[in-house]
Design an enzyme around this catalytic site. Structure first.
Site, PDB file in Angstrom:
ATOM      1  NE  ARG A   5      22.555  39.963  66.197  1.00  0.00           N
ATOM      2  CZ  ARG A   5      23.094  38.811  65.822  1.00  0.00           C
ATOM      3  NH1 ARG A   5      24.203  38.809  65.132  1.00  0.00           N
ATOM      4  NH2 ARG A   5      22.562  37.665  66.197  1.00  0.00           N
TER       5      ARG A   5
ATOM      6  NE  ARG B 261      31.116  32.693  64.551  1.00  0.00           N
ATOM      7  CZ  ARG B 261      30.320  33.721  64.853  1.00  0.00           C
ATOM      8  NH1 ARG B 261      30.482  34.890  64.271  1.00  0.00           N
ATOM      9  NH2 ARG B 261      29.340  33.576  65.740  1.00  0.00           N
TER      10      ARG B 261
ATOM     11  CE  LYS C 238      25.541  29.070  63.721  1.00  0.00           C
ATOM     12  NZ  LYS C 238      25.278  30.281  64.538  1.00  0.00           N
ATOM     13  CG  ASN C 239      21.715  29.163  65.362  1.00  0.00           C
ATOM     14  OD1 ASN C 239      22.919  29.230  65.642  1.00  0.00           O
ATOM     15  ND2 ASN C 239      21.179  29.838  64.371  1.00  0.00           N
TER      16      ASN C 239
ATOM     17  CG  ASP D 241      19.949  32.632  60.523  1.00  0.00           C
ATOM     18  OD1 ASP D 241      19.947  31.939  61.554  1.00  0.00           O
ATOM     19  OD2 ASP D 241      20.107  33.864  60.536  1.00  0.00           O
TER      20      ASP D 241
ATOM     21  CB  CYS E 197      27.429  41.088  64.208  1.00  0.00           C
ATOM     22  SG  CYS E 197      25.856  41.419  63.430  1.00  0.00           S
TER      23      CYS E 197
HETATM   24  C1  EPZ Z   1      19.480  33.836  66.785  1.00  0.00           C
HETATM   25  O1  EPZ Z   1      20.170  35.026  67.115  1.00  0.00           O
HETATM   26  C2  EPZ Z   1      20.406  33.084  65.834  1.00  0.00           C
HETATM   27  N1  EPZ Z   1      21.662  32.802  66.511  1.00  0.00           N
HETATM   28  C3  EPZ Z   1      20.674  33.924  64.589  1.00  0.00           C
HETATM   29  O2  EPZ Z   1      21.441  33.114  63.690  1.00  0.00           O
HETATM   30  C4  EPZ Z   1      19.347  34.269  63.922  1.00  0.00           C
HETATM   31  O3  EPZ Z   1      19.600  35.128  62.830  1.00  0.00           O
HETATM   32  C5  EPZ Z   1      18.411  34.953  64.926  1.00  0.00           C
HETATM   33  O4  EPZ Z   1      18.245  34.125  66.099  1.00  0.00           O
HETATM   34  C6  EPZ Z   1      17.038  35.233  64.343  1.00  0.00           C
HETATM   35  O5  EPZ Z   1      16.428  34.032  63.961  1.00  0.00           O
HETATM   36  C7  EPZ Z   1      21.718  31.797  67.407  1.00  0.00           C
HETATM   37  O6  EPZ Z   1      20.724  31.147  67.681  1.00  0.00           O
HETATM   38  C8  EPZ Z   1      23.057  31.528  68.040  1.00  0.00           C
HETATM   39  P1  EPZ Z   1      17.117  37.372  68.149  1.00  0.00           P
HETATM   40  P2  EPZ Z   1      19.600  35.989  68.305  1.00  0.00           P
HETATM   41  O7  EPZ Z   1      17.329  37.669  69.583  1.00  0.00           O
HETATM   42  O8  EPZ Z   1      19.043  35.172  69.395  1.00  0.00           O
HETATM   43  C9  EPZ Z   1      16.624  42.053  68.238  1.00  0.00           C
HETATM   44  C10 EPZ Z   1      23.298  32.496  62.378  1.00  0.00           C
HETATM   45  O9  EPZ Z   1      23.689  32.875  61.268  1.00  0.00           O
HETATM   46  N2  EPZ Z   1      16.927  41.923  69.665  1.00  0.00           N
HETATM   47  O10 EPZ Z   1      15.950  36.514  67.756  1.00  0.00           O
HETATM   48  O11 EPZ Z   1      20.665  36.964  68.619  1.00  0.00           O
HETATM   49  C11 EPZ Z   1      17.813  41.692  67.362  1.00  0.00           C
HETATM   50  O12 EPZ Z   1      18.679  42.798  67.200  1.00  0.00           O
HETATM   51  C12 EPZ Z   1      22.789  33.511  63.392  1.00  0.00           C
HETATM   52  O13 EPZ Z   1      23.273  31.295  62.748  1.00  0.00           O
HETATM   53  C13 EPZ Z   1      16.766  43.042  70.482  1.00  0.00           C
HETATM   54  O14 EPZ Z   1      16.383  44.117  70.025  1.00  0.00           O
HETATM   55  O15 EPZ Z   1      18.433  36.735  67.527  1.00  0.00           O
HETATM   56  C14 EPZ Z   1      17.149  41.297  66.065  1.00  0.00           C
HETATM   57  O16 EPZ Z   1      16.837  42.465  65.330  1.00  0.00           O
HETATM   58  C15 EPZ Z   1      22.888  34.929  62.857  1.00  0.00           C
HETATM   59  N3  EPZ Z   1      17.056  42.929  71.809  1.00  0.00           N
HETATM   60  C16 EPZ Z   1      15.861  40.626  66.535  1.00  0.00           C
HETATM   61  O17 EPZ Z   1      15.633  41.087  67.881  1.00  0.00           O
HETATM   62  C17 EPZ Z   1      17.476  41.745  72.367  1.00  0.00           C
HETATM   63  O18 EPZ Z   1      17.698  41.697  73.604  1.00  0.00           O
HETATM   64  C18 EPZ Z   1      15.931  39.116  66.576  1.00  0.00           C
HETATM   65  O19 EPZ Z   1      17.058  38.757  67.356  1.00  0.00           O
HETATM   66  C19 EPZ Z   1      17.628  40.624  71.528  1.00  0.00           C
HETATM   67  C20 EPZ Z   1      17.345  40.734  70.176  1.00  0.00           C
END
Ligand code: EPZ
Length: 422
Positions: free
Chosen positions: A121, A396, A22-23, A304, A116
């Site tokens: 997020r 989802r 998915k990701n 995840d 969320c």
């Molecule tokens: C991706 O989300 C995945 N989703 C998430 O999977 C996964 O948990 C996450 O990466 C971490 O591996 C998809 O790929 C669609 P991040 P993403 O940006 O890109 C903070 C699932 O269940 N952050 O790596 O949103 C954020 O809050 C989902 O399939 C900022 O602070 O994750 C988090 O604490 C859930 N500012 C950390 O970084 C930003 O601009 C990692 O988030 C972006 C993120």
């Protein structure tokens, strides 16, 4: 409202075919916006999130056809560069259209995703990256409004590793003028797959999979065909179903190399795990042993799979400690697992789980994709009936989960449940 009902106590055994990731599929779909012609993507999972992304792309003017597990997209003629709130709030990954729209059309208006179940997020790193590429980005009435006549390559040092921000900036940089160097980049396999797709479409990228990715901008990308990687999180979830029921599961069409640390944790908990080509076999006899889990960016333990391993610890022998380092409070599954009789105490981002010999079936409520799968795992091993409500969360992220679990011997079915009075 739909729910899932499980009669616990069945030992799961058999083969399960793993779906496309998915990701990886979601950013690759967004990347089709960069290409003025047809894109074909194979091994796309049949998930609500994929349908939501397809709905968004069609709204922008992309011609999209969903054939079985392949997608044919054509972004030759777009009619809009706006991702509206009612779509983005359903799926945070919609923000992935920001980079491609900005790079190809010089403008984008994308709703802020909101929060969320487990907290805010933010997308500040996405916005900062676009500004560093020369875009003018403002926040207006809940929308990211970005404009750029021509993006310019830049050095982009991320203060924290972000999968989404790395993907968004990498996509935007493919059409920027000059060299972009992303530092502290995400190394997740889904980012590597996105880079491989972009390279197949003519982008010039190197270092993907490491913390430093370099992108040399080109004038245009061209049509391509790409086969998506398998889903490592779905793989870990089905292996956990075998582990928690004392069964024997063979995952096929997967990539063992994408979840080495997870396989090591299964072995530490007493499971026998063998890998051969695209197959992983897990056998569990007797009671699991507790182990500790600390989530981290790839190749560390994936956040995840944190909820699913917490379900395993609920019935393992001993005490297991889970330290969630990626999200401030990704523990919404804790009170629901406690309704099954689990003994879990939470202090900050650390959960301590004292394994019980058994769990008791109960009505529980899912709050997000991975929490849902943890509750289903609990229901598979609990005595009696477990009903999981708000099951739209799991649709989802997991393709045909009750069919796949039924085929492995689970007593599981979809039912109508009243909305919980909460
Ligand atoms: C991706 O989300 C995945 N989703 C998430 O999977 C996964 O948990 C996450 O990466 C971490 O591996 C998809 O790929 C669609 P991040 P993403 O940006 O890109 C903070 C699932 O269940 N952050 O790596 O949103 C954020 O809050 C989902 O399939 C900022 O602070 O994750 C988090 O604490 C859930 N500012 C950390 O970084 C930003 O601009 C990692 O988030 C972006 C993120």
């Amino acid at each position: 409202m739909e729910g899932i009902e499980i009669q616990g106590g069945r030992r799961l055994a058999g083969e399960v075919r793993i779906s496309g990731a998915k990701n990886a599929a979601l950013p690759i779909m967004a990347a089709s916006l960069l290409i003025p012609g047809p894109t074909r993507i194979h091994n796309v999972p049949r998930l609500h999130d994929v349908l939501t992304m397809l709905e968004l792309l069609r709204l922008l003017g992309v011609a999209g056809d969903h054939e079985e597990r392949s997608l044919k997209l054509d972004a030759r003629d777009l009619v809009s560069t706006e991702a509206p709130y009612d779509l983005v709030r359903k799926m945070r990954a919609s923000v992935y259209v920001l980079g491609p729209l900005l790079a190809r059309f010089g403008r984008a208006r994308v709703s802020l995703p909101g929060g969320c179940a487990w907290g805010p997020r933010p997308v500040d790193l996405h916005i900062k990256g676009m500004r560093q590429l020369g875009a003018k980005v403002d926040l207006e009435h809940g929308y990211i409004v970005a404009r750029a006549d021509q993006l310019k390559g830049a050095r982009i040092p991320f203060e924290k590793s972000s999968v989404g921000a790395t993907g968004n900036v990498m996509m935007a940089a493919t059409l920027a003028r000059g060299l972009t160097r992303i530092e502290n980049a995400a190394c997740e396999p889904e980012i590597v797959a996105l880079a491989d797709f972009l390279i197949a479409a003519g982008a010039r990228i190197r270092g993907h999979g490491t913390k430093t990715i370099e992108i040399e901008g080109v004038d245009a990308l061209h049509p391509t065909t790409f086969t998506n990687i398998p889903d490592r999180i779905e793989t870990g979830t089905y292996l956990a179903a075998g582990a928690i029921t004392g069964g024997e599961i063979i995952c096929t069409g997967t990539r063992p190399d994408l979840l080495e640390i997870v396989l090591a944790r299964f072995r530490e908990m007493g499971c026998r795990v063998e890998c051969e080509g695209d197959r992983i076999r897990l056998v569990q006899e007797g009671r699991l042993r507790a182990a500790d889990v600390e989530t981290a960016v790839y190749p560390g333990f994936p956040t995840d799979l944190q909820a699913q391993f917490m379900a395993l610890l609920c019935v393992a022998e001993g005490i297991g400690v889970i330290h969630e380092t990626i999200y401030p409070d990704r523990f919404t599954h804790v009170p629901e697992l406690a309704r099954l009789g689990a003994e879990i105490s939470v202090h900050g981002n650390v959960a301590t789980v004292r394994g019980s010999r058994s769990l008791q079936g109960s009505p529980v409520m899912s709050t997000d994709i991975r929490a849902s799968s943890a509750l289903i795992l609990g229901g598979l091993v609990a005595n009696g009936t477990t009903t999981v409500s708000r099951i739209y969360h799991i649709d989802r992220g997991y393709e045909a989960i009750e069919e796949k679990l039924s085929a492995l011997g689970a007593d599981i079915r979809r039912i109508e449940v009243d909305a919980p009075l909460r």
